[in-house]
Design an enzyme around this catalytic site. Structure first.
Site, PDB file in Angstrom:
ATOM      1  N   ASN A   1       8.040  -3.389   2.312  1.00 19.03           N
ATOM      2  CA  ASN A   1       8.729  -2.690   1.111  1.00 19.03           C
ATOM      3  C   ASN A   1       8.979  -1.371   1.632  1.00 19.03           C
ATOM      4  OD1 ASN A   1       9.677  -1.678  -1.001  1.00 19.03           O
ATOM      5  ND2 ASN A   1       8.084  -2.350  -2.348  1.00 19.03           N
TER       6      ASN A   1
ATOM      7  N   HIS B   1      16.385  -5.952  -3.507  1.00 21.91           N
ATOM      8  CA  HIS B   1      14.835  -5.219  -2.967  1.00 21.91           C
ATOM      9  C   HIS B   1      14.163  -6.162  -2.544  1.00 21.91           C
ATOM     10  CE1 HIS B   1      12.130  -2.020  -2.789  1.00 21.91           C
ATOM     11  NE2 HIS B   1      11.536  -2.727  -3.551  1.00 21.91           N
TER      12      HIS B   1
ATOM     13  N   CYS C   1      11.840   2.282  -5.973  1.00 23.85           N
ATOM     14  CA  CYS C   1      12.604   1.016  -5.462  1.00 23.85           C
ATOM     15  C   CYS C   1      13.915   0.987  -5.905  1.00 23.85           C
ATOM     16  CB  CYS C   1      11.680  -0.202  -5.616  1.00 23.85           C
ATOM     17  SG  CYS C   1      10.041  -0.001  -4.785  1.00 23.85           S
TER      18      CYS C   1
HETATM   19  N1  COA Z   1      -6.104  -8.500   1.439  1.00 25.15           N
HETATM   20  C1  COA Z   1      -6.888  -9.377   0.874  1.00 25.15           C
HETATM   21  N2  COA Z   1      -7.302  -9.721  -0.249  1.00 25.15           N
HETATM   22  C2  COA Z   1      -6.675  -8.829  -1.217  1.00 25.15           C
HETATM   23  C3  COA Z   1      -5.845  -7.803  -0.713  1.00 25.15           C
HETATM   24  C4  COA Z   1      -5.377  -7.865   0.608  1.00 25.15           C
HETATM   25  N3  COA Z   1      -4.624  -6.804   1.160  1.00 25.15           N
HETATM   26  N4  COA Z   1      -5.352  -7.240  -1.880  1.00 25.15           N
HETATM   27  C5  COA Z   1      -6.047  -7.714  -2.842  1.00 25.15           C
HETATM   28  N5  COA Z   1      -6.909  -8.610  -2.435  1.00 25.15           N
HETATM   29  C6  COA Z   1      -7.762  -9.566  -3.378  1.00 25.15           C
HETATM   30  C7  COA Z   1      -8.313  -8.865  -4.451  1.00 25.15           C
HETATM   31  O1  COA Z   1      -9.393  -7.909  -4.338  1.00 25.15           O
HETATM   32  C8  COA Z   1      -8.378  -9.973  -5.472  1.00 25.15           C
HETATM   33  O2  COA Z   1      -9.960 -10.463  -5.037  1.00 25.15           O
HETATM   34  P1  COA Z   1     -10.721 -10.913  -6.112  1.00 25.15           P
HETATM   35  O3  COA Z   1     -10.220 -12.283  -6.896  1.00 25.15           O
HETATM   36  O4  COA Z   1     -11.935 -11.186  -5.347  1.00 25.15           O
HETATM   37  O5  COA Z   1     -10.760  -9.836  -7.139  1.00 25.15           O
HETATM   38  C9  COA Z   1      -7.654 -11.041  -4.783  1.00 25.15           C
HETATM   39  O6  COA Z   1      -7.238 -10.686  -3.473  1.00 25.15           O
HETATM   40  C10 COA Z   1      -6.458 -11.459  -5.674  1.00 25.15           C
HETATM   41  O7  COA Z   1      -5.869 -10.228  -6.093  1.00 25.15           O
HETATM   42  P2  COA Z   1      -4.647 -10.195  -7.171  1.00 25.15           P
HETATM   43  O8  COA Z   1      -4.331  -8.650  -7.253  1.00 25.15           O
HETATM   44  O9  COA Z   1      -4.849 -10.984  -8.346  1.00 25.15           O
HETATM   45  O10 COA Z   1      -3.468 -10.834  -6.227  1.00 25.15           O
HETATM   46  P3  COA Z   1      -2.058 -11.327  -6.518  1.00 25.15           P
HETATM   47  O11 COA Z   1      -2.118 -12.722  -6.470  1.00 25.15           O
HETATM   48  O12 COA Z   1      -1.606 -10.552  -7.801  1.00 25.15           O
HETATM   49  O13 COA Z   1      -1.285 -10.611  -5.366  1.00 25.15           O
HETATM   50  C11 COA Z   1       0.233  -8.696  -5.118  1.00 25.15           C
HETATM   51  C12 COA Z   1      -1.231  -9.240  -5.127  1.00 25.15           C
HETATM   52  C13 COA Z   1       0.029  -7.332  -4.963  1.00 25.15           C
HETATM   53  C14 COA Z   1       0.614  -9.441  -3.653  1.00 25.15           C
HETATM   54  C15 COA Z   1       1.210  -9.199  -6.087  1.00 25.15           C
HETATM   55  O14 COA Z   1       0.603  -9.023  -7.391  1.00 25.15           O
HETATM   56  C16 COA Z   1       2.485  -8.571  -6.112  1.00 25.15           C
HETATM   57  O15 COA Z   1       3.034  -8.772  -5.170  1.00 25.15           O
HETATM   58  N6  COA Z   1       2.953  -7.803  -7.079  1.00 25.15           N
HETATM   59  C17 COA Z   1       4.073  -7.065  -7.005  1.00 25.15           C
HETATM   60  C18 COA Z   1       3.994  -5.841  -6.276  1.00 25.15           C
HETATM   61  C19 COA Z   1       5.029  -5.227  -5.907  1.00 25.15           C
HETATM   62  O16 COA Z   1       6.285  -5.605  -5.905  1.00 25.15           O
HETATM   63  N7  COA Z   1       5.071  -3.733  -5.794  1.00 25.15           N
HETATM   64  C20 COA Z   1       6.218  -2.892  -5.540  1.00 25.15           C
HETATM   65  C21 COA Z   1       6.993  -2.851  -6.718  1.00 25.15           C
HETATM   66  S1  COA Z   1       8.554  -2.134  -6.087  1.00 25.15           S
END
Ligand code: COA
Length: 335
Positions: free
Chosen positions: A292, A262, A115
């Site tokens: 992204n 980004h 990224c």
């Molecule tokens: N749809 C529905 N539910 C989903 C899901 C989706 N696409 N992806 C994950 N879940 C669920 C998980 O399984 C989890 O369920 P559980 O509570 O029953 O275990 C729940 O949602 C919460 O998951 P979690 O990973 O704690 O969510 P979060 O609030 O951390 O959000 C992201 C997840 C990925 C959106 C967030 O962590 C994020 O954006 N992180 C940065 C990612 C990023 O920027 N990546 C690229 C870097 S360049």
């Protein structure tokens, strides 16, 4: 003194739109979850049954950037290509792009900074131009994520975030110390977090074969991410590196006309803007439409901001990115 200057920009997004509801049909997810957590409404994917490579998207963006710069491809001295989704494992995707532009013979350098790839590329271009080695460099960020995503419920945390696309800039030498130019670039990495966002296989780090059925069955060839850790570090490093760039140039946040960050998650960018106290109308986002697009995100942002009338000559633009590695970087550009 020689400086580098962005003289042309271009973006190419494959026409196929994939909405959150489309994803809902192939994995357990909801439009509400995706929008609430990330701000993403839709993304573009190449047609899955067509043989289109990252270098093909890169070519389209490059052609638009060259036309925008009003120069012929033959004037380009070097290609810098940033991607984490290469046409093939090797050689670099720049080597596949180069002949498509009819540029056999000039250097083609691939960089793998995910990224942050575009800003690392901008920094490399800036150094080559400032040193007087090259006069015109084509810098491209392009990705086809859609082929490498685990499009089942098991991969939903990552699959919903990423989209395909390409963005390009033509960067040229200038002698004007006050006009349009790259003011500075600031690069960082912390490899202690390399495994927080990665594709672990295939790889040379394992005993045994390059790739095995077991590794494929475990899904090790798909990206894996510790989303929360990425979120926390991105929200901290992006403001930090923007302030570093401003300080290096004796400028203030209020001097910046537009922030093109980004686009990993709208919530990250909202947090960055809040921490820095930046007004919303100075931050340009594309994530709602494109998700992204990794190395392509920032040049796509430039192109879209120009199209929307938000980015105009003379403006001071701050850009910053955070991604796998971890890597993070910023640049200040007088547009
Ligand atoms: N749809 C529905 N539910 C989903 C899901 C989706 N696409 N992806 C994950 N879940 C669920 C998980 O399984 C989890 O369920 P559980 O509570 O029953 O275990 C729940 O949602 C919460 O998951 P979690 O990973 O704690 O969510 P979060 O609030 O951390 O959000 C992201 C997840 C990925 C959106 C967030 O962590 C994020 O954006 N992180 C940065 C990612 C990023 O920027 N990546 C690229 C870097 S360049």
């Amino acid at each position: 003194m020689i400086f580098s200057k962005i003289v042309g920009t271009g973006a190419y997004l494959p026409p196929q739109i994939v909405t959150n509801s489309d994803l809902q049909k192939i994995m357990e997810t909801t439009d509400e979850w995706i929008q609430q957590r990330t701000g993403i409404k839709e993304r573009r994917w190449v047609e899955q049954d067509k043989a289109v490579g990252t270098s093909d998207l890169a070519l389209e963006a490059a052609k638009i950037a060259l036309a925008d710069a009003k120069i012929e491809a033959s004037e380009i001295d070097m290609i810098i290509m940033a991607t984490l989704s290469p046409d093939h494992d090797f050689p670099g995707t720049g080597c596949f792009l180069q002949p498509k532009l009819g540029l056999a013979g000039i250097p083609a350098l691939d960089i793998r900074q995910q990224c942050t790839g575009f800003i690392y590329g901008l920094s490399i271009a800036d150094q080559f131009i400032r040193s007087g080695t090259y006069k015109k460099i084509l810098l491209v960020g392009a990705e086809i994520h859609s082929r490498g995503l685990n499009k089942t419920t098991a991969g939903r945390d990552i699959a919903v975030l990423f989209g395909d696309g390409a963005g390009a800039c033509v960067i040229a030498a200038t002698n004007d110390p006050t006009g349009s130019r790259v003011l500075s670039t600031h690069l960082h990495a912390d490899g202690r977090f390399a495994k927080e966002l990665w594709i672990q296989a295939p790889g040379s780090a394992y005993a045994g074969p390059w790739m095995s059925k077991e590794r494929v069955e475990k899904g090790e060839h798909f990206g894996a991410m510790n989303g929360k850790t990425v979120f926390v570090h991105a929200s901290r490093r992006m403001p930090e590196v923007v302030l570093e760039a401003l300080e290096a140039n004796h400028l203030k946040l209020s001097d910046v006309d537009l922030f093109v960050f980004h686009q990993a998650n709208l919530r990250i960018n909202e947090m960055v803007a809040k921490q820095l106290g930046i007004p919303e109308d100075k931050v340009f986002n594309t994530i709602e439409k494109f998700g992204n697009t990794t190395a392509a995100t920032i040049p796509i942002g430039f192109s879209e901001a120009i199209k929307a009338g938000k980015l105009k000559p003379g403006m001071l633009v701050a850009t910053a990115a955070f991604g796998s590695g971890f890597t993070w970087a910023s640049a200040l550009i007088r547009w």
